[in-house]
Scaffold this motif. Structure first.
Motif, PDB file in Angstrom:
ATOM      1  N   LEU A  21       0.796  -1.076  -0.056  1.00  0.00           N
ATOM      2  CA  LEU A  21      -0.097  -0.050  -0.161  1.00  0.00           C
ATOM      3  C   LEU A  21       0.829   1.265   0.063  1.00  0.00           C
ATOM      4  O   LEU A  21       0.605   2.260  -0.737  1.00  0.00           O
ATOM      5  CB  LEU A  21      -0.984  -0.038   1.195  1.00  0.00           C
ATOM      6  CG  LEU A  21      -2.235  -1.150   1.168  1.00  0.00           C
ATOM      7  CD1 LEU A  21      -2.826  -0.832   2.533  1.00  0.00           C
ATOM      8  CD2 LEU A  21      -3.256  -0.702  -0.202  1.00  0.00           C
ATOM      9  N   GLY A  22       2.111   1.356   0.594  1.00  0.00           N
ATOM     10  CA  GLY A  22       2.848   2.378   0.831  1.00  0.00           C
ATOM     11  C   GLY A  22       3.630   2.305  -0.551  1.00  0.00           C
ATOM     12  O   GLY A  22       3.841   3.855  -0.964  1.00  0.00           O
ATOM     13  N   LEU A  24       2.293   1.724  -3.550  1.00  0.00           N
ATOM     14  CA  LEU A  24       1.015   2.288  -4.244  1.00  0.00           C
ATOM     15  C   LEU A  24       0.766   3.925  -4.216  1.00  0.00           C
ATOM     16  O   LEU A  24       0.815   4.464  -5.209  1.00  0.00           O
ATOM     17  CB  LEU A  24      -0.167   1.513  -4.256  1.00  0.00           C
ATOM     18  CG  LEU A  24       0.214  -0.120  -5.001  1.00  0.00           C
ATOM     19  CD1 LEU A  24      -1.525  -0.618  -4.444  1.00  0.00           C
ATOM     20  CD2 LEU A  24       0.188  -0.006  -6.215  1.00  0.00           C
ATOM     21  N   LEU A  25       0.932   4.144  -2.901  1.00  0.00           N
ATOM     22  CA  LEU A  25       0.622   5.593  -2.610  1.00  0.00           C
ATOM     23  C   LEU A  25       1.760   6.446  -3.138  1.00  0.00           C
ATOM     24  O   LEU A  25       1.650   7.613  -3.650  1.00  0.00           O
ATOM     25  CB  LEU A  25       0.442   5.859  -1.097  1.00  0.00           C
ATOM     26  CG  LEU A  25      -0.984   5.534  -0.528  1.00  0.00           C
ATOM     27  CD1 LEU A  25      -1.006   5.530   0.978  1.00  0.00           C
ATOM     28  CD2 LEU A  25      -1.853   6.203  -1.104  1.00  0.00           C
ATOM     29  N   TRP A  26       3.099   6.120  -3.024  1.00  0.00           N
ATOM     30  CA  TRP A  26       4.082   6.574  -3.601  1.00  0.00           C
ATOM     31  C   TRP A  26       4.240   6.577  -4.842  1.00  0.00           C
ATOM     32  O   TRP A  26       4.692   7.587  -5.350  1.00  0.00           O
ATOM     33  CB  TRP A  26       5.374   5.796  -2.942  1.00  0.00           C
ATOM     34  CG  TRP A  26       6.777   6.525  -3.308  1.00  0.00           C
ATOM     35  CD1 TRP A  26       7.140   7.539  -2.934  1.00  0.00           C
ATOM     36  CD2 TRP A  26       7.798   5.865  -4.254  1.00  0.00           C
ATOM     37  NE1 TRP A  26       8.368   7.853  -3.490  1.00  0.00           N
ATOM     38  CE2 TRP A  26       8.807   6.938  -4.338  1.00  0.00           C
ATOM     39  CE3 TRP A  26       7.644   4.924  -5.060  1.00  0.00           C
ATOM     40  CZ2 TRP A  26       9.718   6.597  -5.166  1.00  0.00           C
ATOM     41  CZ3 TRP A  26       8.636   4.698  -5.928  1.00  0.00           C
ATOM     42  CH2 TRP A  26       9.686   5.578  -6.122  1.00  0.00           C
ATOM     43  N   SER A  28       1.919   6.676  -6.925  1.00  0.00           N
ATOM     44  CA  SER A  28       0.469   7.663  -7.495  1.00  0.00           C
ATOM     45  C   SER A  28       0.753   9.057  -7.330  1.00  0.00           C
ATOM     46  O   SER A  28      -0.062   9.803  -7.600  1.00  0.00           O
ATOM     47  CB  SER A  28      -0.701   7.037  -6.770  1.00  0.00           C
ATOM     48  OG  SER A  28      -0.894   7.546  -5.185  1.00  0.00           O
ATOM     49  N   THR A  29       1.763   9.396  -6.359  1.00  0.00           N
ATOM     50  CA  THR A  29       1.945  10.914  -6.206  1.00  0.00           C
ATOM     51  C   THR A  29       2.087  11.826  -7.343  1.00  0.00           C
ATOM     52  O   THR A  29       1.939  12.733  -7.369  1.00  0.00           O
ATOM     53  CB  THR A  29       3.347  11.124  -5.370  1.00  0.00           C
ATOM     54  OG1 THR A  29       4.400  10.747  -5.798  1.00  0.00           O
ATOM     55  CG2 THR A  29       2.841  10.677  -3.854  1.00  0.00           C
ATOM     56  N   ASN A  33      -2.486  14.252  -6.380  1.00  0.00           N
ATOM     57  CA  ASN A  33      -1.572  15.214  -5.477  1.00  0.00           C
ATOM     58  C   ASN A  33      -2.201  14.828  -3.902  1.00  0.00           C
ATOM     59  O   ASN A  33      -3.112  15.708  -3.604  1.00  0.00           O
ATOM     60  CB  ASN A  33      -1.493  16.684  -5.878  1.00  0.00           C
ATOM     61  CG  ASN A  33      -0.582  17.528  -5.167  1.00  0.00           C
ATOM     62  OD1 ASN A  33       0.234  17.158  -4.398  1.00  0.00           O
ATOM     63  ND2 ASN A  33      -0.779  18.801  -5.448  1.00  0.00           N
ATOM     64  N   TRP A  34      -1.743  13.890  -3.247  1.00  0.00           N
ATOM     65  CA  TRP A  34      -2.386  13.619  -1.891  1.00  0.00           C
ATOM     66  C   TRP A  34      -2.226  14.906  -0.926  1.00  0.00           C
ATOM     67  O   TRP A  34      -0.740  15.249  -1.094  1.00  0.00           O
ATOM     68  CB  TRP A  34      -1.687  12.353  -1.342  1.00  0.00           C
ATOM     69  CG  TRP A  34      -2.057  11.169  -2.306  1.00  0.00           C
ATOM     70  CD1 TRP A  34      -1.341  10.519  -2.954  1.00  0.00           C
ATOM     71  CD2 TRP A  34      -3.266  10.363  -2.098  1.00  0.00           C
ATOM     72  NE1 TRP A  34      -2.145   9.545  -3.609  1.00  0.00           N
ATOM     73  CE2 TRP A  34      -3.237   9.286  -2.974  1.00  0.00           C
ATOM     74  CE3 TRP A  34      -4.502  10.596  -1.369  1.00  0.00           C
ATOM     75  CZ2 TRP A  34      -4.132   8.527  -3.177  1.00  0.00           C
ATOM     76  CZ3 TRP A  34      -5.510   9.930  -1.727  1.00  0.00           C
ATOM     77  CH2 TRP A  34      -5.536   8.745  -2.588  1.00  0.00           C
ATOM     78  N   THR A  56      -9.038  14.408   1.521  1.00  0.00           N
ATOM     79  CA  THR A  56      -7.943  13.384   1.478  1.00  0.00           C
ATOM     80  C   THR A  56      -8.527  11.894   2.330  1.00  0.00           C
ATOM     81  O   THR A  56      -8.432  10.989   2.031  1.00  0.00           O
ATOM     82  CB  THR A  56      -6.530  13.541   1.858  1.00  0.00           C
ATOM     83  OG1 THR A  56      -6.069  14.681   0.962  1.00  0.00           O
ATOM     84  CG2 THR A  56      -5.722  12.544   1.667  1.00  0.00           C
ATOM     85  N   ALA A  60      -9.434   8.301   0.769  1.00  0.00           N
ATOM     86  CA  ALA A  60      -8.660   7.160   1.391  1.00  0.00           C
ATOM     87  C   ALA A  60      -9.719   6.134   1.997  1.00  0.00           C
ATOM     88  O   ALA A  60      -9.365   5.124   1.865  1.00  0.00           O
ATOM     89  CB  ALA A  60      -7.651   7.690   2.427  1.00  0.00           C
ATOM     90  N   ILE A  63     -11.268   4.205  -0.874  1.00  0.00           N
ATOM     91  CA  ILE A  63     -10.229   3.384  -1.303  1.00  0.00           C
ATOM     92  C   ILE A  63     -10.116   2.299  -0.515  1.00  0.00           C
ATOM     93  O   ILE A  63     -10.110   0.776  -1.013  1.00  0.00           O
ATOM     94  CB  ILE A  63      -8.937   3.815  -1.731  1.00  0.00           C
ATOM     95  CG1 ILE A  63      -9.290   4.797  -2.888  1.00  0.00           C
ATOM     96  CG2 ILE A  63      -7.899   2.807  -2.110  1.00  0.00           C
ATOM     97  CD1 ILE A  63      -7.951   5.771  -3.259  1.00  0.00           C
TER      98      ILE A  63
END
Length: 76
Positions: A21-22, A24-26, A28-29, A33-34, A56, A60, A63
């Motif tokens: 998950l980390g 994927l978040l990294w 997707s930046t 724009n999280w 946000t 989140a 998701i």
């Protein structure tokens, strides 16, 4: 009651899931724009800055709800 090997396996799986998950978040930046989505509130004065990431948190939550539902359907 779970024995030690089951707990160890569960902790390793949870760690792997957090790693994925980390990642994927990294990754997707550049696309999302999280932290600066519409609905995120920020207030600032001379000495204080308050940031409330409502947009946000909602994204989140949606998701994570979808992923958890998908995971639970696959495990049945």
């Amino acid at each position: 009651m779970m024995d030690a090997s089951s707990v160890a396996r569960l902790l390793m799986l949870a760690g792997l899931l957090l790693l994925v998950l980390g990642g994927l978040l990294w990754a997707s930046t550049p696309f999302i724009n999280w932290g600066r989505l519409p609905g995120d509130l920020s207030f600032s004065t001379e000495s204080t800055r308050i940031y409330v990431p409502l947009g946000t948190m909602i994204v989140a939550s949606i998701i994570l709800t979808l992923l958890l539902n998908l995971l639970l359907r696959m495990l049945r």
